[in-house]
Scaffold this motif. Structure first.
Motif, PDB file in Angstrom:
ATOM      1  N   MET A   3      12.843  23.961   0.983  1.00 22.35           N
ATOM      2  CA  MET A   3      13.144  25.350   1.524  1.00 22.35           C
ATOM      3  C   MET A   3      12.503  26.304   0.674  1.00 22.35           C
ATOM      4  N   ALA A   4      12.571  26.278  -0.647  1.00 24.12           N
ATOM      5  CA  ALA A   4      12.040  27.417  -1.295  1.00 24.12           C
ATOM      6  C   ALA A   4      10.341  27.600  -1.134  1.00 24.12           C
ATOM      7  N   ALA A   5       9.815  26.402  -0.970  1.00 22.41           N
ATOM      8  CA  ALA A   5       8.345  26.581  -0.726  1.00 22.41           C
ATOM      9  C   ALA A   5       8.078  27.208   0.646  1.00 22.41           C
ATOM     10  N   MET A   6       9.037  26.853   1.678  1.00 21.57           N
ATOM     11  CA  MET A   6       8.712  27.548   3.153  1.00 21.57           C
ATOM     12  C   MET A   6       8.994  29.029   2.839  1.00 21.57           C
ATOM     13  N   LEU A   7      10.172  29.345   2.408  1.00 26.39           N
ATOM     14  CA  LEU A   7      10.503  30.724   2.324  1.00 26.39           C
ATOM     15  C   LEU A   7       9.388  31.526   1.542  1.00 26.39           C
ATOM     16  N   ALA A   8       8.756  31.020   0.328  1.00 28.99           N
ATOM     17  CA  ALA A   8       7.732  31.681  -0.474  1.00 28.99           C
ATOM     18  C   ALA A   8       6.558  31.757   0.553  1.00 28.99           C
ATOM     19  N   GLY A   9       6.353  30.793   1.210  1.00 29.39           N
ATOM     20  CA  GLY A   9       5.237  31.141   2.051  1.00 29.39           C
ATOM     21  C   GLY A   9       5.226  32.251   3.304  1.00 29.39           C
ATOM     22  N   SER A  10       6.459  32.073   3.756  1.00 29.95           N
ATOM     23  CA  SER A  10       6.948  33.166   4.700  1.00 29.95           C
ATOM     24  C   SER A  10       6.933  34.590   3.925  1.00 29.95           C
ATOM     25  N   PHE A  11       7.409  34.591   3.069  1.00 24.32           N
ATOM     26  CA  PHE A  11       7.650  35.952   2.406  1.00 24.32           C
ATOM     27  C   PHE A  11       6.421  36.582   2.076  1.00 24.32           C
ATOM     28  N   SER A  12       5.621  35.582   1.476  1.00 27.07           N
ATOM     29  CA  SER A  12       4.223  36.127   1.224  1.00 27.07           C
ATOM     30  C   SER A  12       3.262  36.439   2.365  1.00 27.07           C
ATOM     31  N   ASN A  13       3.584  35.691   3.583  1.00 28.66           N
ATOM     32  CA  ASN A  13       2.952  36.088   4.647  1.00 28.66           C
ATOM     33  C   ASN A  13       3.260  37.548   5.064  1.00 28.66           C
ATOM     34  N   ILE A  14       4.450  37.854   5.011  1.00 30.60           N
ATOM     35  CA  ILE A  14       5.109  39.132   5.670  1.00 30.60           C
ATOM     36  C   ILE A  14       4.565  40.376   4.615  1.00 30.60           C
ATOM     37  N   VAL A  15       4.464  40.180   3.520  1.00 24.73           N
ATOM     38  CA  VAL A  15       4.087  41.039   2.575  1.00 24.73           C
ATOM     39  C   VAL A  15       2.576  41.363   2.624  1.00 24.73           C
ATOM     40  N   LEU A  16       1.750  40.410   2.566  1.00 21.23           N
ATOM     41  CA  LEU A  16       0.299  40.097   3.032  1.00 21.23           C
ATOM     42  C   LEU A  16      -0.075  40.857   4.136  1.00 21.23           C
ATOM     43  N   ASP A  17       0.709  40.550   5.276  1.00 13.37           N
ATOM     44  CA  ASP A  17       0.465  41.128   6.671  1.00 13.37           C
ATOM     45  C   ASP A  17       0.404  42.664   6.614  1.00 13.37           C
ATOM     46  N   TYR A  18       1.422  42.963   5.914  1.00 11.81           N
ATOM     47  CA  TYR A  18       1.727  44.446   6.016  1.00 11.81           C
ATOM     48  C   TYR A  18       0.359  45.135   5.383  1.00 11.81           C
ATOM     49  N   SER A  19       0.380  44.594   4.009  1.00 10.54           N
ATOM     50  CA  SER A  19      -0.859  44.986   3.268  1.00 10.54           C
ATOM     51  C   SER A  19      -2.319  44.931   3.743  1.00 10.54           C
ATOM     52  N   PHE A  20      -2.263  43.771   4.488  1.00 16.06           N
ATOM     53  CA  PHE A  20      -3.717  43.857   4.978  1.00 16.06           C
ATOM     54  C   PHE A  20      -4.082  44.442   6.313  1.00 16.06           C
ATOM     55  N   ILE A  21      -3.000  44.732   7.336  1.00  9.74           N
ATOM     56  CA  ILE A  21      -3.400  45.441   8.331  1.00  9.74           C
ATOM     57  C   ILE A  21      -3.240  46.820   8.261  1.00  9.74           C
TER      58      ILE A  21
END
Length: 446
Positions: free
Chosen positions: A166-184
């Motif tokens: 669970m922690a791994a999947m949530l870490a991947g998800s939260f990193s995706n959200i942060v990077l999505d905002y930063s990159f776009i």
């Protein structure tokens, strides 16, 4: 959690423990694409939203392939451990990992050489073609990471560490959200930024999963073994329903896109993109329930404790039904608010189409949970035939039939009613298959 506790411990406690963690994990996984949808809608517009929906089938294939190998291999691993055959279980892990790496490399090569042609086959053209190519090529280059991550998540969950999965999947998800905002937004990378954020997410997840090995808590490990057709076949047939469940959603998105393009054009596809991505959350919750009961069912089945198998299944059905009602109520009461999250351009026509669609499409959630949980039950008790039948019926066959019948008669209302009709039909078939399986007995894996 040791297998002896899985067999003899409090079933309600184990159920809550595994299911809650896996639901959260799957919600995290679904947020990979959901975050892309929200940020692409704001940073690229409706054309980007339409392009994203056109390439989702490719993502579904990659994720489905990882789930097929992960669920297939991990289920065989759990049953073998339930029987006390730990050496054979290590061999299953090794072969699963090798198959995942080989498939990931193949998909990476496709991303390098054939992305424009693949995007065209998915229905992209004009402005959406260039946007689709940017996203699709980047995602395919991260194929190995997606597949290996899914394999490790499944095996580590079956190895008594659902919290880490669970922690791994949530870490991947939260990193995706942060990077999505930063990159776009700050960096202005558009569709490429959205795809890059999604591709990096499983890398962060794998880093978290590596703690299972660094802390020496793993009971499985790579072992020297000779590839055997029988084991490969068992892994693929056991995991095939998981692949069908995931990939068929991509195929259905593709068929829906073609149908909607004929009826309402790109605006309709963007509206469907909103609905399909919201539906991903509900599917993720139901899949989390199904994956959560898999280790419990497999280990108890391998140990011959079939009473605990049926009690676990009944609890999962009840939970799925309650959550399905909640999802439907949310859609009926808050359709406009849900669409507004994605409709940054304020397109009135898209708002009308999507809101109307939510009211009808969300009826499917009344039956979807039971069907997904039943698929997992059959796979977990070494019944790949019925599991595949339920998966292919709800995921493809019934959908195609109703998609051919309802839209010509009812227009867009027929499009939205296709999934509820398919899920209800599958529910009747699942009941028949369950009745035939009432007298199940544990079968040893040779």
């Amino acid at each position: 959690m040791e297998k002896t506790e899985m067999i003899t411990g409090s079933l309600s406690k184990i159920f809550v423990h595994y299911v809650s963690l896996n639901v959260l994990s799957m919600i995290g996984l679904s947020c990979y694409i959901l975050a892309d949808t929200v940020f692409v809608a704001g940073g690229v517009g409706n054309s980007g939203l339409a392009a994203l929906n056109l390439v989702l089938p490719a993502y579904s294939f990659i994720n489905g392939a990882g789930l097929m190998l992960g669920m297939g291999g991990a289920t065989r691993y759990a049953v073998l451990r339930g029987e006390g055959r730990d050496t054979a279980a290590d061999g299953v892990f090794t072969m699963t990992l090798a198959m995942g790496a080989a498939l990931g490399c193949l998909l990476t090569l496709i991303g390098i050489f054939f992305t424009p042609a693949l995007a065209g086959l998915l229905g992209a053209e004009g402005e959406t073609l260039s946007l689709s190519v940017q996203y699709l090529r980047t995602i395919l280059l991260f194929s190995c990471a997606f597949i290996v991550n899914n394999i490790l998540v499944c095996f580590i969950r079956n190895d008594g560490s659902p919290q880490l999965s669970m922690a791994a999947m949530l870490a991947g998800s939260f990193s995706n959200i942060v990077l999505d905002y930063s990159f776009i937004f700050p960096m202005g990378l558009g569709m490429f930024g959205a795809a890059l954020a999604t591709g990096l997410a499983p890398v962060f997840s794998i880093l978290v999963l590596s703690l299972h090995f660094l802390r020496r808590r793993n009971h499985f490990r790579p072992a020297a073994c000779t590839p055997q057709r029988r084991i490969v076949r068992e892994i693929l047939t056991t995991g095939l329903p998981s692949f069908v469940t995931e990939f068929s959603s991509g195929v259905i998105i593709l068929l829906f896109n073609f149908t909607i393009l004929r009826l309402t054009g790109t605006t309709g596809v963007a509206a469907y993109g909103v609905i399909s991505n919201i539906a991903l959350i509900a599917v993720a919750v139901f899949t989390g329930i199904a994956q959560g009961i898999q280790p419990i069912v497999s280990v108890n089945y391998g140990a011959g404790r079939t009473g605990r198998v049926w009690r676990t299944y009944a609890a999962a059905l009840l939970l799925g039904a309650v959550l399905g009602l909640l999802f439907l109520a949310l859609g009926l009461l808050e359709a406009d608010g849900i669409v507004g999250i994605f409709n940054w351009e304020g397109n009135v026509e898209m708002d009308r189409i999507a809101s109307s669609g939510i009211h009808l499409y969300f009826l499917a959630f009344l039956f979807m949970g039971a069907n997904i949980v039943t698929t997992s039950l059959f796979a977990s008790i070494n019944r790949p035939g019925p599991s595949f039948a339920v998966s292919i019926l709800r995921g493809l066959a019934a959908v195609v039939i109703f998609l051919l019948i309802l839209p010509p008669a009812l227009g867009m209302d027929g499009v939205w009613l296709t999934i509820p009709a398919a899920e209800l039909t599958t529910l009747f078939v699942s009941g028949i298959l369950l009745y035939r399986a009432k007298g199940l007995k544990s079968e040893k894996i040779h």
